[in-house]
Each structure stands twice: as C-alpha cells, then as structure tokens.
Design a protein around this motif. Structure first.
Motif, PDB file in Angstrom:
ATOM      1  N   LYS A   1      33.262  21.807  48.235  1.00 12.84           N
ATOM      2  CA  LYS A   1      31.906  22.763  48.068  1.00 12.84           C
ATOM      3  C   LYS A   1      32.303  23.825  48.727  1.00 12.84           C
ATOM      4  O   LYS A   1      32.450  23.741  49.799  1.00 12.84           O
ATOM      5  N   GLY A   2      31.797  24.784  48.046  1.00 11.48           N
ATOM      6  CA  GLY A   2      31.982  26.523  48.635  1.00 11.48           C
ATOM      7  C   GLY A   2      33.195  27.111  48.640  1.00 11.48           C
ATOM      8  O   GLY A   2      33.104  28.211  48.969  1.00 11.48           O
ATOM      9  N   ILE A   3      34.175  26.331  48.202  1.00 11.33           N
ATOM     10  CA  ILE A   3      35.351  27.035  48.028  1.00 11.33           C
ATOM     11  C   ILE A   3      35.752  27.370  46.757  1.00 11.33           C
ATOM     12  O   ILE A   3      35.607  26.514  45.869  1.00 11.33           O
ATOM     13  N   GLN A   4      35.740  28.362  46.305  1.00 13.77           N
ATOM     14  CA  GLN A   4      35.930  29.022  44.748  1.00 13.77           C
ATOM     15  C   GLN A   4      37.445  29.063  44.635  1.00 13.77           C
ATOM     16  O   GLN A   4      38.194  29.977  44.928  1.00 13.77           O
ATOM     17  N   LEU A   5      37.763  28.109  43.521  1.00 14.73           N
ATOM     18  CA  LEU A   5      38.915  28.275  43.173  1.00 14.73           C
ATOM     19  C   LEU A   5      38.925  27.888  41.520  1.00 14.73           C
ATOM     20  O   LEU A   5      37.752  27.362  41.193  1.00 14.73           O
ATOM     21  N   SER A   6      39.733  28.394  40.820  1.00 15.40           N
ATOM     22  CA  SER A   6      39.702  28.080  39.224  1.00 15.40           C
ATOM     23  C   SER A   6      40.126  26.772  38.815  1.00 15.40           C
ATOM     24  O   SER A   6      40.813  26.118  39.719  1.00 15.40           O
ATOM     25  N   GLN A   7      39.768  26.278  37.811  1.00 17.75           N
ATOM     26  CA  GLN A   7      40.187  24.864  37.445  1.00 17.75           C
ATOM     27  C   GLN A   7      41.615  24.635  37.370  1.00 17.75           C
ATOM     28  O   GLN A   7      42.159  23.760  37.717  1.00 17.75           O
ATOM     29  N   ASP A   8      42.203  25.766  36.971  1.00 19.08           N
ATOM     30  CA  ASP A   8      43.664  25.628  36.959  1.00 19.08           C
ATOM     31  C   ASP A   8      44.510  25.188  38.431  1.00 19.08           C
ATOM     32  O   ASP A   8      45.066  24.772  38.636  1.00 19.08           O
ATOM     33  N   GLU A   9      43.772  26.237  39.259  1.00 22.92           N
ATOM     34  CA  GLU A   9      44.287  25.882  40.572  1.00 22.92           C
ATOM     35  C   GLU A   9      44.020  24.679  41.158  1.00 22.92           C
ATOM     36  O   GLU A   9      44.962  23.962  41.907  1.00 22.92           O
ATOM     37  N   LEU A  10      42.944  24.100  40.805  1.00 23.35           N
ATOM     38  CA  LEU A  10      42.602  22.609  41.493  1.00 23.35           C
ATOM     39  C   LEU A  10      43.259  21.666  40.723  1.00 23.35           C
ATOM     40  O   LEU A  10      43.667  20.658  41.254  1.00 23.35           O
ATOM     41  N   THR A  11      43.502  21.948  39.383  1.00 17.98           N
ATOM     42  CA  THR A  11      44.402  20.999  38.655  1.00 17.98           C
ATOM     43  C   THR A  11      45.947  20.733  39.324  1.00 17.98           C
ATOM     44  O   THR A  11      46.258  19.848  39.493  1.00 17.98           O
ATOM     45  N   VAL A  12      46.484  21.933  39.828  1.00 16.50           N
ATOM     46  CA  VAL A  12      47.630  21.945  40.427  1.00 16.50           C
ATOM     47  C   VAL A  12      47.797  21.195  41.650  1.00 16.50           C
ATOM     48  O   VAL A  12      48.345  20.222  41.943  1.00 16.50           O
ATOM     49  N   TYR A  13      46.405  21.395  42.565  1.00 16.77           N
ATOM     50  CA  TYR A  13      46.356  20.447  43.805  1.00 16.77           C
ATOM     51  C   TYR A  13      46.325  19.024  43.414  1.00 16.77           C
ATOM     52  O   TYR A  13      47.067  18.259  43.944  1.00 16.77           O
TER      53      TYR A  13
END
Length: 122
Positions: free
Chosen positions: A12-24
C-alpha cells in the motif's frame, strides 16, 4: 481476494501498474487473478517475496534516494526505513514455514497426542 489485490494490500502506498505487479507475482510463482489462500503458507510466502522484490527494486533506483529534505524527514531517513523494512520482510520470509513443514508438524503432533492419550488410557 485475488493475489494481485493481496499484493496491493501488502505494498500500500507504492504506485505500480497492474502489469508491473503481475510480473512480480509471476516471478514468484503466483498468477495475479488466482484466489489468494490465506491458509496456504506457500501462497503467503510468495506474496511476501513479491513485496520484497518490489522494495528491492525501489532501493535499486538511485533517483529515489537523492539528497533532499522535506519538513523533518530527510531522504536518508527514507533509505534507512526502506532498508529496515527490507530486512524485516526478509526475516519474516525466512521464518515462514512451507505447507509441507506445517503438515509434518501437524502429523507429528497428532501422533504425539494419540500416543499420549493411549498411554494415559491404559
């Protein structure tokens, strides 16, 4: 709640795109839209590993750590807090048990209780 939502909750509070989160998530053997299972130690561990990867990526970006002061917090405070959180999360991950380890402990405990009960009843 799916894995992607759970990761967003953890970061929470870290702004990443859904695509970036998906890669992680995928790098840690999770599919973003699969249901998050809070009873699964492996699922929880992989969410924490994904969050740790995100924090390490932030720490690897020198522009996030440039020297400036805002109110009473300096960037060095941010860097120290970030490294402390990385260390804390790393320790938490190392201490989490896998589902197999939990199952083995449950089997051992069940066996121990059964033997003890049999011993007491005879």
């Amino acid at each position: 709640m799916n894995n992607l939502q759970r990761l967003e909750l953890e970061t929470k509070g870290i702004q990443l795109s859904q695509d970036e989160l998906t890669v992680y998530l995928q790098e840690n053997n999770l599919q973003p839209f699969d249901e998050y299972n809070p009873q699964s130690a492996v699922n929880k561990k992989n969410i924490y590993c994904s969050a740790l990867s995100i924090l390490e990526s932030i720490a690897n970006n020198p522009s996030n750590l440039k020297s400036y002061k805002l109110d009473d917090m300096t960037v060095s405070d941010f860097a120290d807090s970030l490294m402390a959180r990385i260390d804390q999360l790393d320790r938490k991950i190392r201490l989490l048990k896998d589902d197999d380890q939990i199952q083995n402990e449950s089997t051992y405990l069940c066996c121990f209780v059964t033997r003890r009960c049999n011993y007491v009843s005879t």
